[in-house]
Scaffold this active site. Structure first.
Site, PDB file in Angstrom:
ATOM      1  N   HIS A   1      -4.827  14.817  -9.117  1.00 39.59           N
ATOM      2  CA  HIS A   1      -4.957  13.440  -9.595  1.00 39.59           C
ATOM      3  C   HIS A   1      -3.988  13.104 -10.723  1.00 39.59           C
ATOM      4  O   HIS A   1      -3.581  11.945 -10.855  1.00 39.59           O
ATOM      5  CB  HIS A   1      -6.400  13.169 -10.028  1.00 39.59           C
TER       6      HIS A   1
ATOM      7  N   ASP B   1      -1.603   9.912 -10.600  1.00 40.73           N
ATOM      8  CA  ASP B   1      -1.423   8.881 -11.624  1.00 40.73           C
ATOM      9  C   ASP B   1       0.053   8.670 -11.927  1.00 40.73           C
ATOM     10  O   ASP B   1       0.522   7.532 -12.071  1.00 40.73           O
ATOM     11  CB  ASP B   1      -2.160   9.278 -12.910  1.00 40.73           C
TER      12      ASP B   1
ATOM     13  N   GLU C   1      -4.516   2.324  -4.765  1.00 41.22           N
ATOM     14  CA  GLU C   1      -3.089   2.495  -4.528  1.00 41.22           C
ATOM     15  C   GLU C   1      -2.439   1.220  -3.985  1.00 41.22           C
ATOM     16  O   GLU C   1      -1.328   1.263  -3.474  1.00 41.22           O
ATOM     17  CB  GLU C   1      -2.844   3.643  -3.549  1.00 41.22           C
TER      18      GLU C   1
ATOM     19  N   ASP D   1       0.846  -1.195   0.000  1.00 48.80           N
ATOM     20  CA  ASP D   1       0.000   0.000   0.000  1.00 48.80           C
ATOM     21  C   ASP D   1       0.882   1.246   0.000  1.00 48.80           C
ATOM     22  O   ASP D   1       1.862   1.321   0.755  1.00 48.80           O
ATOM     23  CB  ASP D   1      -0.908  -0.003   1.236  1.00 48.80           C
TER      24      ASP D   1
ATOM     25  N   ASN E   1      -2.945  12.703  -3.385  1.00 49.40           N
ATOM     26  CA  ASN E   1      -3.852  13.170  -4.440  1.00 49.40           C
ATOM     27  C   ASN E   1      -4.439  14.529  -4.104  1.00 49.40           C
ATOM     28  O   ASN E   1      -4.535  15.419  -4.953  1.00 49.40           O
ATOM     29  CB  ASN E   1      -4.985  12.161  -4.646  1.00 49.40           C
TER      30      ASN E   1
END
Length: 318
Positions: A201, A205, A232, A188, A196
């Protein structure tokens, strides 16, 4: 699928292996020698003289790209061998060309009904058998390409959840047969929601892509798989890997991603992007399940988070 139905970019990518692996199966050494002479210059040629030997070779080694299979053999005949190959999800996609002295229509129908892709009569014509093998290897390469595209995560380029689910079942059964351990890492990205929210965002990415690339680069063995598990979270599936090796690899991956130095100004854990990793190792048997392996790795991940994140936690022996 014929090549002319594929988009041009698929046709260029769907290339044959440099030296395709052929398994020649026949109980007569002279027939094996004939096919070996035809193919050995530009193929890796392996040989088997019976049905059980064929199935064992395919189960216990890197599967061949194509099998040239005799029909009439003592014990298990070629038709039954083909049926058993097609009943095994890990081996079902290997194209099987029957090579036999039998040439009656009923024999050909039986061979194709068992899952064969072609039927060649003995004695073989070298030009014809080479052309048919090349055709079916090309079709296999195109099918493999299309198959792989279904199993790739569109954002990160690593395997997706569907591919992981399939691989877990295959490796579970393989490790159970060989009595070897199977290791799973659940990974994780720490405080990714805050990342984010802070950077946007698009940056999120890009972060996922960098982490995925770092994890993929860290897995050196061909049989190991990294996949995006969701959001994630990533997973690494490592067959024939014990507790010490699994923990060592998890620590290496955690350190490698930290070394990327991806800034995370809003993380309460570190100034850069870090990982929490849960490790579980299990010896597959009738007493446990793949789902139990996932649950153990997930519990270990929770423990890593509870203890401060940016760390590896290993489940107890299972």
């Amino acid at each position: 699928m014929p090549a002319y139905n594929l988009p041009p970019e698929f046709r260029t990518l769907a290339t044959l292996p440099e030296r395709p692996r052929l398994l020649v199966v026949d109980d007569q050494p002279i027939n094996i020698q004939t096919l070996y002479q035809i193919f050995h210059a530009d193929h890796e040629v392996f040989m088997a003289t019976g049905g059980e030997q064929t199935l064992a070779f395919c189960r216990d080694n890197l599967p061949p790209d194509l099998i040239l299979l005799d029909v009439v053999m003592p014990g298990m005949d070629g038709i039954e061998v083909c049926r058993r190959l097609k009943s095994n999800p890990a081996l079902a996609d290997i194209p099987v060309i029957f090579v036999t002295a039998r040439s009656e229509p009923a024999d050909e129908v039986a061979a194709l009904a068992a899952g064969g892709v072609d039927f060649i009569a003995k004695p073989v014509n070298p030009v014809v058998v080479r052309a048919r093998v090349k055709t079916h290897l090309t079709l296999k390469a195109q099918t493999d390409l299309l198959h792989s595209m279904v199993f790739i995560d569109g954002l990160t380029g690593v395997a997706n959840r569907r591919r992981f689910d399939e691989a877990l079942q295959i490796e579970w059964h393989r490790c159970r047969r060989s009595n070897r351990p199977l290791t799973l890492l659940i990974i994780d990205i720490d405080h990714f929601k805050r990342y984010n929210d802070h950077y946007g965002h698009q940056a999120g990415d890009a972060c996922l892509q960098q982490v995925a690339a770092g994890l993929k680069a860290g897995l050196k063995r061909a049989q190991d798989l990294v996949a995006r598990y969701g959001g994630e979270e990533f997973v690494c599936l490592m067959p024939e890997c014990d507790h010490p090796a699994g923990q060592t690899k998890a620590e290496e991956l955690r350190a490698a991603v930290a070394a990327l130095g991806i800034a995370h100004a809003d993380s309460p854990t570190a100034s850069c992007v870090t990982l929490s990793i849960g490790v579980a190792v299990m010896q597959p048997s009738s007493a446990n399940t793949p789902e139990a392996l996932i649950a153990a790795a997930d519990a270990a991940l929770y423990e890593a988070k509870r203890n401060g994140r940016n760390r590896v936690s290993v489940s107890a022996d299972l």
